[in-house]
Design an enzyme around this catalytic site. Structure first.
Site, PDB file in Angstrom:
ATOM      1  N   ASN A 248       0.877  -1.175   0.000  1.00  0.00           N
ATOM      2  CA  ASN A 248       0.000   0.000   0.000  1.00  0.00           C
ATOM      3  C   ASN A 248       0.913   1.223   0.000  1.00  0.00           C
ATOM      4  O   ASN A 248       1.486   1.569   1.025  1.00  0.00           O
ATOM      5  CB  ASN A 248      -0.897  -0.038   1.242  1.00  0.00           C
ATOM      6  CG  ASN A 248      -1.752   1.214   1.379  1.00  0.00           C
ATOM      7  OD1 ASN A 248      -1.788   2.047   0.469  1.00  0.00           O
ATOM      8  ND2 ASN A 248      -2.429   1.352   2.503  1.00  0.00           N
ATOM      9  N   TRP A 249       1.019   1.848  -1.136  1.00  0.00           N
ATOM     10  CA  TRP A 249       1.951   2.988  -1.256  1.00  0.00           C
ATOM     11  C   TRP A 249       1.399   4.258  -0.615  1.00  0.00           C
ATOM     12  O   TRP A 249       2.112   5.250  -0.503  1.00  0.00           O
ATOM     13  CB  TRP A 249       2.272   3.246  -2.739  1.00  0.00           C
ATOM     14  CG  TRP A 249       3.024   2.138  -3.419  1.00  0.00           C
ATOM     15  CD1 TRP A 249       3.410   0.933  -2.867  1.00  0.00           C
ATOM     16  CD2 TRP A 249       3.504   2.122  -4.778  1.00  0.00           C
ATOM     17  NE1 TRP A 249       4.084   0.174  -3.793  1.00  0.00           N
ATOM     18  CE2 TRP A 249       4.147   0.886  -4.980  1.00  0.00           C
ATOM     19  CE3 TRP A 249       3.427   3.026  -5.835  1.00  0.00           C
ATOM     20  CZ2 TRP A 249       4.731   0.533  -6.195  1.00  0.00           C
ATOM     21  CZ3 TRP A 249       4.002   2.689  -7.060  1.00  0.00           C
ATOM     22  CH2 TRP A 249       4.652   1.446  -7.238  1.00  0.00           C
ATOM     23  N   LYS A 250       0.127   4.230  -0.241  1.00  0.00           N
ATOM     24  CA  LYS A 250      -0.530   5.405   0.365  1.00  0.00           C
ATOM     25  C   LYS A 250      -0.300   6.642  -0.531  1.00  0.00           C
ATOM     26  O   LYS A 250      -0.271   6.498  -1.746  1.00  0.00           O
ATOM     27  CB  LYS A 250      -0.036   5.596   1.807  1.00  0.00           C
ATOM     28  CG  LYS A 250      -0.200   4.304   2.625  1.00  0.00           C
ATOM     29  CD  LYS A 250      -0.012   4.466   4.106  1.00  0.00           C
ATOM     30  CE  LYS A 250      -0.224   3.128   4.793  1.00  0.00           C
ATOM     31  NZ  LYS A 250      -0.139   3.200   6.253  1.00  0.00           N
TER      32      LYS A 250
ATOM     33  N   HIS B 103      -9.476   0.904   4.705  1.00  0.00           N
ATOM     34  CA  HIS B 103      -8.228   1.118   5.445  1.00  0.00           C
ATOM     35  C   HIS B 103      -8.502   2.006   6.663  1.00  0.00           C
ATOM     36  O   HIS B 103      -9.323   2.920   6.590  1.00  0.00           O
ATOM     37  CB  HIS B 103      -7.173   1.758   4.530  1.00  0.00           C
ATOM     38  CG  HIS B 103      -5.817   1.739   5.159  1.00  0.00           C
ATOM     39  ND1 HIS B 103      -5.425   2.675   6.082  1.00  0.00           N
ATOM     40  CD2 HIS B 103      -4.787   0.877   5.026  1.00  0.00           C
ATOM     41  CE1 HIS B 103      -4.188   2.380   6.480  1.00  0.00           C
ATOM     42  NE2 HIS B 103      -3.780   1.296   5.859  1.00  0.00           N
TER      43      HIS B 103
ATOM     44  N   GLU C 258      -6.922   4.382   7.910  1.00  0.00           N
ATOM     45  CA  GLU C 258      -6.719   5.820   7.683  1.00  0.00           C
ATOM     46  C   GLU C 258      -7.967   6.439   7.048  1.00  0.00           C
ATOM     47  O   GLU C 258      -8.324   7.583   7.329  1.00  0.00           O
ATOM     48  CB  GLU C 258      -5.461   6.041   6.814  1.00  0.00           C
ATOM     49  CG  GLU C 258      -4.194   5.808   7.636  1.00  0.00           C
ATOM     50  CD  GLU C 258      -2.992   5.349   6.848  1.00  0.00           C
ATOM     51  OE1 GLU C 258      -2.974   5.479   5.612  1.00  0.00           O
ATOM     52  OE2 GLU C 258      -2.053   4.831   7.490  1.00  0.00           O
TER      53      GLU C 258
ATOM     54  N   GLU D 204      -5.118  -5.197  10.400  1.00  0.00           N
ATOM     55  CA  GLU D 204      -4.147  -4.137  10.646  1.00  0.00           C
ATOM     56  C   GLU D 204      -4.501  -3.413  11.940  1.00  0.00           C
ATOM     57  O   GLU D 204      -5.331  -2.486  11.926  1.00  0.00           O
ATOM     58  CB  GLU D 204      -4.163  -3.117   9.497  1.00  0.00           C
ATOM     59  CG  GLU D 204      -3.792  -3.681   8.155  1.00  0.00           C
ATOM     60  CD  GLU D 204      -3.247  -2.601   7.225  1.00  0.00           C
ATOM     61  OE1 GLU D 204      -2.149  -2.786   6.709  1.00  0.00           O
ATOM     62  OE2 GLU D 204      -3.921  -1.565   7.032  1.00  0.00           O
TER      63      GLU D 204
ATOM     64  N   GLY E 137       2.589   2.246  10.943  1.00  0.00           N
ATOM     65  CA  GLY E 137       3.519   3.371  10.848  1.00  0.00           C
ATOM     66  C   GLY E 137       4.207   3.726  12.157  1.00  0.00           C
ATOM     67  O   GLY E 137       4.837   4.782  12.260  1.00  0.00           O
TER      68      GLY E 137
ATOM     69  N   SER F 259       3.627  -2.049  10.415  1.00  0.00           N
ATOM     70  CA  SER F 259       5.072  -2.066  10.681  1.00  0.00           C
ATOM     71  C   SER F 259       5.740  -3.382  10.269  1.00  0.00           C
ATOM     72  O   SER F 259       6.665  -3.863  10.940  1.00  0.00           O
ATOM     73  CB  SER F 259       5.361  -1.754  12.153  1.00  0.00           C
ATOM     74  OG  SER F 259       4.932  -0.437  12.460  1.00  0.00           O
TER      75      SER F 259
ATOM     76  N   GLY G 275       2.977  -1.063   4.294  1.00  0.00           N
ATOM     77  CA  GLY G 275       2.980   0.363   3.976  1.00  0.00           C
ATOM     78  C   GLY G 275       4.398   0.831   3.688  1.00  0.00           C
ATOM     79  O   GLY G 275       4.935   0.651   2.596  1.00  0.00           O
ATOM     80  N   GLY G 276       5.033   1.438   4.677  1.00  0.00           N
ATOM     81  CA  GLY G 276       6.340   2.075   4.498  1.00  0.00           C
ATOM     82  C   GLY G 276       7.383   1.201   3.813  1.00  0.00           C
ATOM     83  O   GLY G 276       8.110   1.676   2.922  1.00  0.00           O
TER      84      GLY G 276
HETATM   85  P1  13P Z   1       3.118   0.452   7.688  1.00  0.00           P
HETATM   86  O1  13P Z   1       3.650  -0.828   7.074  1.00  0.00           O
HETATM   87  O2  13P Z   1       3.820   1.662   7.208  1.00  0.00           O
HETATM   88  O3  13P Z   1       3.028   0.321   9.185  1.00  0.00           O
HETATM   89  O4  13P Z   1       1.604   0.611   7.154  1.00  0.00           O
HETATM   90  C1  13P Z   1       0.745  -0.466   7.207  1.00  0.00           C
HETATM   91  C2  13P Z   1      -0.465  -0.157   6.433  1.00  0.00           C
HETATM   92  O5  13P Z   1      -1.249   0.697   6.810  1.00  0.00           O
HETATM   93  C3  13P Z   1      -0.690  -0.880   5.178  1.00  0.00           C
HETATM   94  O6  13P Z   1      -1.972  -0.674   4.694  1.00  0.00           O
END
Ligand code: 13P
Length: 256
Positions: free
Chosen positions: A9-11, A96, A98, A168, A174, A214, A235-236
């Site tokens: 997920n590149w956000k 998600h 967020e 998640e 994050g 994470s 994510g990251g």
């Molecule tokens: P991180 O891997 O940056 O913690 O993010 C997880 C995430 O929200 C994937 O959708």
């Protein structure tokens, strides 16, 4: 045996050229992993088409990070399932945390998106997970059960079987503070039991469940070793080819 699935997920990251470079680096190495693991890249809307074109033929799939449930019309700023398919998506992340926390996503709107996606032939990765306060109050299982029931409400067994569920925990996203493998697996069991109540034990054992929050190359094995975890939503660490490749490699090695 459920097939492993790692999604990135590149956000809100990556311009078109940066996204194409990242997708290209992974596509050029795909022969090393694609037989053993599904890999899905979820760029921002603007880069979907270019990334999908770059990874075409590699076996890597592309997904979006959200979708609207209406098919067309006066919905300024929204994107339909047909548009995502047209741009080369086969997957879409839905619900998600967020979007739940910052953009008014509810169990009801998650459910509408789920129904629209499966009807259009897009495969959903539906996200569930509790906040830290909910976990500390002992409510984690109830929250996740409610989110799963909400997401799948009214979906046929056939449609439900196409979805991937990403667990998640919000406090792990994050933060560098991942769940333990054991706790994540316990929640994956809660998710399977909820799906079994809604459909059947067979379906609940066939649905793929990812852990997200994470995830790094160094901790992926702990999750991959768990019997009920079939992959990760990253994510990251999905933003650098070497890290994302390391996560895919850890997933494959642990399931062998
Ligand atoms: P991180 O891997 O940056 O913690 O993010 C997880 C995430 O929200 C994937 O959708």
């Amino acid at each position: 045996m459920r097939r492993s699935i790692i999604a990135g997920n590149w956000k809100m990251n990556k311009t078109i050229p940066d996204g194409v470079a990242l997708g290209g680096a992974l596509a050029d190495d795909a022969a090393r992993f694609i037989e053993k693991c599904d890999v899905v890249l979820c760029p921002p809307f603007t880069a979907i088409k270019a990334v999908a074109d770059r990874v075409a033929e590699s076996g890597i799939d592309v997904g979006a990070q959200d979708v609207h449930w209406e098919t067309s019309g006066a919905f300024t700023g929204e994107i339909s399932c047909e548009m995502l398919l047209d741009a080369g998506c086969r997957w879409v992340i839905i619900g998600h945390s967020e979007r739940r926390a910052m953009f008014g996503e509810t169990d009801d709107t998650v459910n509408r998106r789920m129904k629209a996606a499966v009807a259009a032939g897009l495969k959903p990765i539906v996200c569930v997970g509790e906040t830290l306060a909910q976990r500390e109050d002992g409510l984690a299982n109830d929250v996740v059960r409610r989110q799963v029931r909400g997401a799948f409400a009214g979906l046929s067994a056939e449609d439900a079987s196409k979805a991937v569920v990403a667990y998640e925990p919000v406090w792990a996203i994050g933060t560098g503070r991942a769940s333990t493998g054991e706790d994540a697996n316990a929640m994956a069991r809660v998710i399977r039991d909820t799906i079994a109540e809604l459909y059947s034990r067979d379906l609940s054992e066939a649905v793929r469940i990812q852990y997200g929050g994470s995830v790094k190359p160094g901790n992926m094995a702990e999750f991959a070793r768990q019997p009920d975890i079939d992959g990760a939503l990253v994510g990251g660490a999905s933003l650098k080819a070497a890290d994302f490749m390391g996560i895919i490699a850890a997933m494959i090695d642990s399931k062998e």
